[in-house]
Scaffold this active site. Structure first.
Site, PDB file in Angstrom:
ATOM      1  N   ASN A 449       0.864  -1.175   0.000  1.00  0.00           N
ATOM      2  CA  ASN A 449       0.000   0.000   0.000  1.00  0.00           C
ATOM      3  C   ASN A 449       0.905   1.231   0.000  1.00  0.00           C
ATOM      4  O   ASN A 449       1.472   1.603   1.019  1.00  0.00           O
ATOM      5  CB  ASN A 449      -0.898  -0.013   1.244  1.00  0.00           C
ATOM      6  CG  ASN A 449      -1.788   1.212   1.322  1.00  0.00           C
ATOM      7  OD1 ASN A 449      -1.944   1.942   0.342  1.00  0.00           O
ATOM      8  ND2 ASN A 449      -2.364   1.444   2.491  1.00  0.00           N
ATOM      9  N   TRP A 450       1.059   1.858  -1.169  1.00  0.00           N
ATOM     10  CA  TRP A 450       1.994   2.973  -1.293  1.00  0.00           C
ATOM     11  C   TRP A 450       1.501   4.229  -0.584  1.00  0.00           C
ATOM     12  O   TRP A 450       2.281   5.118  -0.281  1.00  0.00           O
ATOM     13  CB  TRP A 450       2.233   3.295  -2.775  1.00  0.00           C
ATOM     14  CG  TRP A 450       3.006   2.228  -3.500  1.00  0.00           C
ATOM     15  CD1 TRP A 450       3.400   1.019  -3.016  1.00  0.00           C
ATOM     16  CD2 TRP A 450       3.464   2.285  -4.846  1.00  0.00           C
ATOM     17  NE1 TRP A 450       4.079   0.297  -3.970  1.00  0.00           N
ATOM     18  CE2 TRP A 450       4.138   1.067  -5.120  1.00  0.00           C
ATOM     19  CE3 TRP A 450       3.386   3.224  -5.860  1.00  0.00           C
ATOM     20  CZ2 TRP A 450       4.737   0.781  -6.348  1.00  0.00           C
ATOM     21  CZ3 TRP A 450       3.966   2.944  -7.089  1.00  0.00           C
ATOM     22  CH2 TRP A 450       4.643   1.732  -7.330  1.00  0.00           C
ATOM     23  N   LYS A 451       0.208   4.333  -0.342  1.00  0.00           N
ATOM     24  CA  LYS A 451      -0.392   5.516   0.285  1.00  0.00           C
ATOM     25  C   LYS A 451      -0.084   6.762  -0.567  1.00  0.00           C
ATOM     26  O   LYS A 451       0.082   6.654  -1.786  1.00  0.00           O
ATOM     27  CB  LYS A 451       0.061   5.654   1.731  1.00  0.00           C
ATOM     28  CG  LYS A 451      -0.211   4.380   2.559  1.00  0.00           C
ATOM     29  CD  LYS A 451       0.020   4.572   4.034  1.00  0.00           C
ATOM     30  CE  LYS A 451      -0.262   3.273   4.769  1.00  0.00           C
ATOM     31  NZ  LYS A 451      -0.090   3.411   6.232  1.00  0.00           N
ATOM     32  N   HIS A 536      -9.507   1.219   5.132  1.00  0.00           N
ATOM     33  CA  HIS A 536      -8.254   1.454   5.850  1.00  0.00           C
ATOM     34  C   HIS A 536      -8.506   2.425   7.006  1.00  0.00           C
ATOM     35  O   HIS A 536      -9.299   3.361   6.897  1.00  0.00           O
ATOM     36  CB  HIS A 536      -7.198   2.022   4.896  1.00  0.00           C
ATOM     37  CG  HIS A 536      -5.807   1.932   5.443  1.00  0.00           C
ATOM     38  ND1 HIS A 536      -5.327   2.814   6.382  1.00  0.00           N
ATOM     39  CD2 HIS A 536      -4.794   1.054   5.185  1.00  0.00           C
ATOM     40  CE1 HIS A 536      -4.076   2.493   6.685  1.00  0.00           C
ATOM     41  NE2 HIS A 536      -3.732   1.420   5.965  1.00  0.00           N
ATOM     42  N   GLU A 538      -6.884   4.800   8.143  1.00  0.00           N
ATOM     43  CA  GLU A 538      -6.624   6.210   7.838  1.00  0.00           C
ATOM     44  C   GLU A 538      -7.819   6.841   7.123  1.00  0.00           C
ATOM     45  O   GLU A 538      -8.137   8.012   7.336  1.00  0.00           O
ATOM     46  CB  GLU A 538      -5.351   6.331   6.989  1.00  0.00           C
ATOM     47  CG  GLU A 538      -4.112   5.960   7.789  1.00  0.00           C
ATOM     48  CD  GLU A 538      -2.911   5.582   6.918  1.00  0.00           C
ATOM     49  OE1 GLU A 538      -1.868   5.269   7.493  1.00  0.00           O
ATOM     50  OE2 GLU A 538      -3.053   5.597   5.677  1.00  0.00           O
ATOM     51  N   GLU A 608      -5.385  -4.914  10.523  1.00  0.00           N
ATOM     52  CA  GLU A 608      -4.352  -3.926  10.810  1.00  0.00           C
ATOM     53  C   GLU A 608      -4.636  -3.270  12.157  1.00  0.00           C
ATOM     54  O   GLU A 608      -5.536  -2.423  12.255  1.00  0.00           O
ATOM     55  CB  GLU A 608      -4.333  -2.833   9.730  1.00  0.00           C
ATOM     56  CG  GLU A 608      -3.909  -3.322   8.365  1.00  0.00           C
ATOM     57  CD  GLU A 608      -3.625  -2.166   7.425  1.00  0.00           C
ATOM     58  OE1 GLU A 608      -2.576  -2.191   6.790  1.00  0.00           O
ATOM     59  OE2 GLU A 608      -4.441  -1.243   7.353  1.00  0.00           O
ATOM     60  N   GLY A 614       2.555   2.298  11.190  1.00  0.00           N
ATOM     61  CA  GLY A 614       3.499   3.403  11.094  1.00  0.00           C
ATOM     62  C   GLY A 614       4.099   3.832  12.418  1.00  0.00           C
ATOM     63  O   GLY A 614       4.726   4.889  12.496  1.00  0.00           O
ATOM     64  N   SER A 654       3.299  -2.430  10.589  1.00  0.00           N
ATOM     65  CA  SER A 654       4.757  -2.463  10.799  1.00  0.00           C
ATOM     66  C   SER A 654       5.323  -3.860  10.531  1.00  0.00           C
ATOM     67  O   SER A 654       6.185  -4.350  11.264  1.00  0.00           O
ATOM     68  CB  SER A 654       5.104  -2.009  12.213  1.00  0.00           C
ATOM     69  OG  SER A 654       4.701  -0.669  12.426  1.00  0.00           O
ATOM     70  N   GLY A 675       2.886  -1.281   4.311  1.00  0.00           N
ATOM     71  CA  GLY A 675       2.868   0.148   4.061  1.00  0.00           C
ATOM     72  C   GLY A 675       4.238   0.666   3.676  1.00  0.00           C
ATOM     73  O   GLY A 675       4.690   0.525   2.529  1.00  0.00           O
ATOM     74  N   GLY A 676       4.962   1.271   4.636  1.00  0.00           N
ATOM     75  CA  GLY A 676       6.254   1.898   4.349  1.00  0.00           C
ATOM     76  C   GLY A 676       7.271   0.975   3.723  1.00  0.00           C
ATOM     77  O   GLY A 676       8.054   1.389   2.848  1.00  0.00           O
TER      78      GLY A 676
END
Length: 692
Positions: A449-451, A536, A538, A608, A614, A654, A675-676
């Site tokens: 997930n590049w966001k 998600h 967010e 999640e 994050g 994470s 994610g990251g």
């Protein structure tokens, strides 16, 4: 499966059978006699002093709807169609009806509540006890709907729903147009009215007791006939009460009076030897006059052949005169009680043919016998004898047109499910798997997930690097990259989607229209993408996406052929309060558990924990496995174990190359939503390679 579970399941299914059959019977007898149900509703409204606010068309529509509702709920419960919804509706229905019948039992404003129409007459207390039992059974069904065995699989339940609704509404319509197929009243075809009025020899007669109130020297006292005092007491009042009910004949209110009220011709009519026609119209003011010509023809026929013809009504002289003016009727009218006329026939007007006081035939004004001046004597026509259309013949038609198709559907569906089960067992057989050289497993996936990261040029560069690497090094799992909207079309042109799937990070909850800045599911699909992330944390937190909004997004995504990666998870406060199970269950029920079993197969669940996204914090492998197993269990409760076992559940929060092997080793963790760590090819490949 333990003994307790078996006993609970047995109790649930016995309650289901009892409640469903009661609702089916109750609904059917109401549905095929909508006028009778309407009369009962009007009785309720009069008792509640609301009759003036409910016109006839409204009470008639309500009677049709009530019968259809009960019948459909009963059938749906029997076939375990939409188990949760149906059991809740039945509980709501019983929660309303039980207090109502308690009021009827206590005050007795209406002697018969009419729950089974005229088929089975219960006292108000019997009805209340019956409803208490049904309410208790309904509560058990609401608490344990998954224990109800399905007769028809979810994919075929729509057939049962549509066919049942169509059948019962057509049945009500036909009963209104002609007459109810089953007549449970004492004036049914074959009944002798005169005998129905007789009291058998030796039958108990009603008994009454009279109490006299007398006064002497300013003192009042009650006496019975046995201790009546001398003449020094002054009579004040008396009251008479019934102490023993006694025998009441089935027909106790049939009486025919001349219009001036001067003569009772009941005995004359019932004592006539031979045929006689009786036209019945409770209220000529509301009678249908569209077929008056056929009625006049039958009257002329009766005159030609010497058959008496009586027209019975409860209407006023003015209404009778108006009827004669608009129809030209020449037959004589007589007065009979309104309730009696409504009981005799469910049509206004309707026609009876009697012979020696026995009912030979009954017809609605829409289905009158074809008799005119050319017709032979009744003895030589099909109308002169009791019809051979017996109750068994009518039941056979119901079996043929409604029950048999459902039985065939059930048999075909169960055969299909058995075939599927056999195939599944074959695939799970170890020897079979060894011979085939492969083992069926649910899909393992690592999704990125590049966001809101990387411009178009950097995103294309990363996608090309991943595409080249994974094309050369075949991964042991499915790989998906979910990119910002502006990347999708460009990346789709060169991405080998046999190796890497392409998805969007979101889509709109609207199909199209004036929604500036939104991107629809159809637009996402048109870029070449096959997946979309929805739910998600967010999006829920920053943009206030509610379960209802997400439900719409999921439906639109599936409609446009996208597979959904649906995110769920709890906050740190909810985790510390031990509410993580409640949270994830509510999120699934709010947005995806409305789907059919087939639709749900296009859902990938991503758990999640919000507190680990994050933050650098990661749920331990055991914590993650525990809640993944719980998620799979509630999917099994909703859609069955087979679907749950096939559902891919990813971990996100994470997740990185260092902890991925430990997480992915757990039996209920099928990969990760990254994610990251998905923004650099090396880091992302490290997680993908954890499956090796």
């Amino acid at each position: 499966m333990n003994v307790r579970t078996v006993i609970t399941g047995l109790c649930v299914n016995l309650c289901r059978l009892a409640v469903s059959l009661t609702f089916i019977f109750s609904g059917y007898v109401k549905a095929i006699d909508p006028l009778g149900t309407q009369y009962k509703l009007q009785d309720y409204l009069e008792v509640m002093q609301l009759a003036q606010y409910a016109p006839d068309y409204l009470t008639l529509a309500a009677s049709v709807a009530l019968g259809a509702l009960e019948f459909c709920l009963g059938v749906f419960l029997l076939f375990a169609v939409h188990r949760k919804l149906v059991t809740r509706l039945i509980l709501l229905f019983m929660a309303v009806m039980t207090p109502l019948t308690l009021w009827l039992a206590l005050d007795n404003p209406i002697e018969d509540c009419g729950c089974f129409g005229d088929a089975v007459v219960l006292t108000n207390w019997e009805t209340f006890y019956k409803n208490v039992a049904l309410l208790a059974a309904s509560i058990l069904l609401v608490r344990r709907p998954p224990l109800m065995l399905k007769f028809v699989s979810s994919t075929n339940q729509w057939i049962v729903v549509n066919y049942t609704v169509l059948f019962i509404l057509i049945s009500s319509g036909l009963s209104l147009y002609t007459l109810p197929p089953f007549d449970f009243r004492p004036y049914h075809v074959g009944a002798n009215i005169k005998k129905g009025m007789e009291i058998p020899e030796g039958a108990p007669l009603p008994e009454f007791e009279t109490t006299f109130i007398l006064e002497k020297d300013g003192r009042r006292k009650e006496f019975t006939i046995d201790d009546y005092p001398d003449s020094t007491w002054t009579f004040i009042d008396s009251k008479t009460v019934q102490t023993v009910e006694g025998y009441v004949p089935p027909i106790h209110d049939f009486s025919i009076q001349t219009l001036d009220g001067g003569e009772d011709i009941t005995d004359s009519v019932l004592g006539h030897k031979g045929y006689a026609f009786i036209l019945v119209s409770p209220h000529l003011e509301y009678a249908d006059d569209s077929n008056f010509g056929e009625i006049d023809a039958i009257y002329e026929y009766s005159l030609d052949h010497g058959y008496p013809f009586y027209a019975l009504t409860a209407s006023t002289d003015e209404a009778i005169s108006h009827w004669r003016d608009i129809t030209g009727a020449e037959y004589d009218f007589y007065h009979t009680d309104e309730t009696t006329l409504k009981t005799i026939i469910r049509s206004n007007p309707g026609l009876l043919l009697i012979k020696d006081a026995t009912v030979i035939g009954k017809w609605s004004h829409n289905d009158l016998p074809e008799l005119n001046y050319k017709s032979d004597d009744l003895e030589n026509t099909p109308y002169g004898a009791i019809s051979g259309n017996s109750s068994m013949g009518k039941i056979s038609k119901i079996l043929l047109w409604y029950i048999l198709p459902l039985v065939i559907l059930t048999f075909a569906d169960r055969t299909w499910k058995l075939t599927q089960w056999i195939r599944k067992k074959e695939h799970s057989n170890r020897i079979y798997q060894l011979l085939k050289g492969k083992k069926k497993m649910r899909k393992k996936i690592v999704a990125g997930n590049w966001k809101m990261n990387m411009n178009l040029q950097d995103g294309i560069a990363l996608a090309k690097e991943l595409n080249e690497t994974l094309t050369n090094e075949k991964p042991n799992c499915g790989v998906i990259i979910c990119t910002p909207f502006i990347h999708l079309a460009s990346i789709a042109q060169f991405l080998n989607q046999d190796v890497i799937g392409l998805g969007a990070e979101n889509c709109a909850d609207k199909e199209k229209g004036a929604y500036t800045g939104e991107v629809s599911a159809e637009m996402v699909k048109s870029t070449g993408a096959g997946y979309v992330i929805l739910g998600h944390s967010e999006r829920r937190g920053y943009y206030a996406e509610t379960p209802e909004i997400l439900k719409e997004k999921v439906l639109l995504a599936l409609k446009n052929g996208l597979k959904v990666i649906f995110c769920i998870g709890e906050s740190l406060e909810e985790r510390e309060a031990g509410k993580q199970n409640e949270v994830v269950k509510a999120e699934l029920e709010g947005s995806v558990f409305n789907l059919t079993e087939e639709e749900f197969k296009n859902i990938i669940i991503a758990y999640e924990p919000i507190w680990a996204i994050g933050t650098g914090k990661t749920a331990t492998a055991d914590q993650a496995e525990e809640i993944h197993a719980y998620i799979r269990s509630i999917i099994a409760d909703k859609y069955g174990k087979e679907t749950a076992d096939d559902t891919t559940i990813l971990y996100g929060g994470s997740c990185k190359a260092s902890n991925a092997p430990e997480l992915f080793a757990k039996p209920d963790i099928d990969g990760g939503l990254i994610g990251g760590a998905s923004l650099k090819a090396a880091d992302f490949m490290g997680i993908i390679n954890a499956w090796k």
